[in-house]
Design an enzyme around this catalytic site. Structure first.
Site, mmCIF file in Angstrom:
data_model
loop_
_atom_site.group_PDB
_atom_site.id
_atom_site.type_symbol
_atom_site.label_atom_id
_atom_site.label_comp_id
_atom_site.label_asym_id
_atom_site.label_seq_id
_atom_site.Cartn_x
_atom_site.Cartn_y
_atom_site.Cartn_z
ATOM 1 C CG ASP A 1 -2.041 -0.982 1.111
ATOM 2 O OD1 ASP A 1 -2.238 -1.508 0.000
ATOM 3 O OD2 ASP A 1 -2.728 -1.230 2.116
ATOM 4 C CG ASP B 1 -12.423 -4.672 -2.757
ATOM 5 O OD1 ASP B 1 -11.520 -5.443 -3.138
ATOM 6 O OD2 ASP B 1 -12.233 -3.467 -2.504
#
Lengths: 209, 251
Positions: free
Chosen positions: B11, B130
């Site tokens: 990230d 997701d």
């Protein structure tokens, strides 16, 4: 900016013509350039006939779709030039496929350098093949220092079947040509620029031909 | 034989890694380039960079980072986060990214998948999905799982495949962060209904979880973040473990 310290100590055995990377609007040229830079080489990204003809080595990259890439080659007249080149030429991925007779992708006529027709994998396997697979039956100076069954990174939906030009084989659904050679023309289906240190070795071998 | 891929995910915020990075032997563990090199050297098969910054300058910072990573590593990498147009893709690929990953923007504008695939080929289009299982149904969510959509996971997966996605990165919101294993039932079903590679994400805690997602979940690749960043699992040991279970991996 970081200077490439290897440039001097690892002087490439390229003459004044240098290395030309054919620029026809298709392909991730930057990855190839960075890989060459890590090896201490510089490439001249160009679509200029004279620069390409005069180069000591030529790399013909390519990603994307066959018929539109072929169209771009034709628009710049490079489809006529490439088959006439006399110095070592290395096609990568789609570049290799375009060097074949024909591709099923977009029903595209290729450059006809390798006498083989590119066809699509069936739905028996996942398409595209994406990831690391082994290469074997290595039959070229391109693979000096590379052991049988070394891993290379591949991403493709179409493949060149085995032929008399095959210099390396990979299995996915069936055994197919993962590299081809005819005279001064070489083609690899895998991405040497993204295949770790052994991929870089293959690039280096090509530059040392 | 095509091998199963192990993919660490980093990230990124404003050009730095944000969480879960704990390599003692790195001078600057917040430097994504250092980490990327480390992972490439220790046998990662690919890397994913997810840009989560929200500032105006983010684009320029991200592009600079992509260039530095591409110059430094010799394995493929994917960049995701905030990609909403063909122009966004163009600049990332030109600076050395091998693939891009789109998520919310694909749901909002599914035609984006077609446009990117037509211009650059399916091989560089990863659609990240997701999804959360609610009363038995897998519902696609946006904004890190906060906003439910009308889409069912399996219908959306088929849709993105038809539109030209080259790969699906499926994160189970139910499993993410639990370290209890991947959502193998849903993953196996995904592999049955689409014919493009599936990356499993969410739930990695042990080496057994990776083995299970490759065998039971039929995943083509497995992505994880914290177990790698905190060195709870070392990639060479993980690959040896998988090999011992007769799972094909690149050693």
């Amino acid at each position: 900016m970081k200077k490439n310290v290897n440039t001097v100590s690892q002087t490439p055995p390229l003459g004044a013509g240098g290395l030309a990377i054919i620029d026809y609007g298709a392909g991730n040229v930057q990855s190839v350039l960075f890989a060459l830079e890590r090896l201490g080489f510089e490439g001249n990204v160009t679509n200029d006939w004279n620069a390409i003809k005069a180069a000591d080595k030529v790399i013909f990259p390519g990603v994307g779709e066959a018929s539109s890439a072929m169209k771009m080659l034709e628009d710049s007249g490079l489809d006529v030039l490439i088959p006439t080149l006399k110095q070592p030429v290395l096609g990568i991925c789609l570049g290799m496929q375009l060097m074949c007779q024909h591709s099923e992708e977009g029903n595209t006529n290729g450059l006809g350098i390798f006498d083989v027709n590119v066809v699509k994998f069936s739905n028996e396997v996942k398409v595209p093949q994406m990831g690391w697979n082994t290469i074997y039956n290595l039959k070229s100076a391109l693979f000096d220092g590379i052991k049988e069954n070394e891993f290379m990174y591949l991403v493709h939906s179409y493949y060149a079947p085995l032929s008399e030009n095959t210099i390396a084989t990979t299995n996915y659904e069936l055994a197919y040509s993962t590299a081809l050679q005819r005279d001064n023309f070489f083609g690899v289906q895998f991405h040497p620029e993204k295949s770790g240190i052994f991929g870089e070795q293959i690039l280096k071998n090509f530059l040392n031909l | 034989m095509l091998t199963k891929r192990i993919i660490p995910c980093l990230d990124i915020k404003n050009g730095r890694t944000v969480k879960g990075v704990n390599f003692l032997d790195l001078k600057d563990a917040g430097d994504p380039v250092e980490l990327a090199k480390k992972y490439a050297q220790t046998g990662a098969d690919e890397l994913v960079f997810l840009d989560i910054s929200a500032t105006e300058e983010r684009r320029a910072t991200l592009i600079d980072l992509v260039r530095k990573v591409a110059a430094a590593i010799n394995i493929p990498f994917t960049v995701g986060g905030g990609i909403a147009s063909v122009a966004d893709v163009d600049v990332l690929l030109r600076n050395g990214a091998d693939k891009i990953s789109i998520n919310s923007s694909a749901v909002k504008n599914p035609n984006l998948i077609n446009e990117i695939a037509a211009k650059y080929g399916s091989q560089c289009v990863v659609v990240a999905i997701d999804a959360k299982q609610i009363d038995g149904d897998w519902i696609v969510h946006l904004v890190g799982g906060k906003v439910p959509t009308e889409w069912n996971l399996f219908d959306w997966a088929k849709e993105v495949e038809q539109r030209g996605a080259g790969e699906i990165l499926f994160t189970s919101m139910n499993n993410d962060g639990t370290k209890n294993g991947f959502a193998n039932e849903a993953l196996a079903k995904l592999s049955e209904i689409v014919n493009i590679p599936i990356i499993a994400s969410g739930g990695a805690g042990t080496m057994e979880h990776f083995a299970e997602t490759f065998s039971n979940g039929k995943a083509d690749a497995a992505l994880a973040a914290s177990v790698f960043h905190y060195q709870e699992i070392e990639i060479p040991a993980l690959k040896q473990f998988l090999k011992n279970q007769n799972i094909a991996v690149r050693m």
